[in-house]
Design a protein around this motif. Structure first.
Motif: not given
Length: 205
Positions: A4-7, A144-152
């Motif tokens: 995962i990119p820094k920040g 499941v849809l409410r707990a999707l891991p999102v890399v932001t």
């Protein structure tokens, strides 16, 4: 999830925006009114209106008490053909949804395009496939849809991304609308031409 990119951060989809689903009822068909869209009517990022049916204005309003779709929301199919998504860009919404997931990204528009593309990434496709429920017919749960891991990304990167990508999506949407208009015109005029009800002037041929 890999590197995962820094920040950047990993957040749940339900923490970023409201996540709902469409009605579980089956409103009756109507001769006029608004369209009822189910999972089988969302293909290739657009709605298959010709195979959908109309419901009354009263039923439309009742469905929308639970799952009002607005411009810049994201839809995702939850049953049957699972995981097909659509970014809603219409100004006027002429449909209600049944058994379709609804991400209310209209309340956080900076994430709309980013999250739509994220849903269509290889990672998220595999993630959703691994969390399907059911045996005879596969489906996704609202949990499941409410707990999707999102890399932001951070706000600066997200803002730049939106500025670059939004015009492209608007152009794609405009092209789809033009195609739909021309298709309706073809379906109206072609039978009349073939029956002789309309004739093309000789000076045009």
């Amino acid at each position: 999830m890999g590197w995962i990119p820094k920040g950047w951060e990993v957040k749940n989809s339900g923490d970023l925006f409201d996540v709902r689903d469409g009605t579980h009822d089956s409103p009756k068909k109507s001769d006029e009114g608004k369209y009822l869209i189910t999972s089988r009517h969302i293909t290739s990022g657009v709605i298959d209106y010709p195979n959908a049916y109309l419901i009354s204005q009263d039923d439309f309003d009742e469905v929308n008490k639970r799952s009002l779709v607005e411009s810049y929301d994201i839809l995702i199919t939850m049953i049957g053909t699972v995981g097909a998504s659509m970014l809603v860009l219409q100004d006027e919404i002429d449909f209600a949804i049944k058994n379709v997931g609804l991400f209310k990204t209209s309340n956080n528009k900076s994430y709309a395009v980013f999250f739509y593309l994220y849903l269509n990434s290889n990672y998220m496709t595999q993630f959703l496939d691994s969390r399907l429920a059911g045996t005879t017919q596969k489906y996704l749960t609202l949990k499941v849809l409410r707990a999707l891991p999102v890399v932001t990304p951070n706000n600066k990167i997200l803002s730049h991304f939106v500025n670059e990508m939004s015009p492209i999506f608007k152009k794609v949407h405009s092209n789809h609308e033009q195609i739909e208009t021309l298709s309706k015109l073809r379906d109206t005029l072609l039978p009349k031409l073939m029956s002789g009800e309309l004739r093309i002037p000789d000076d045009i041929l």
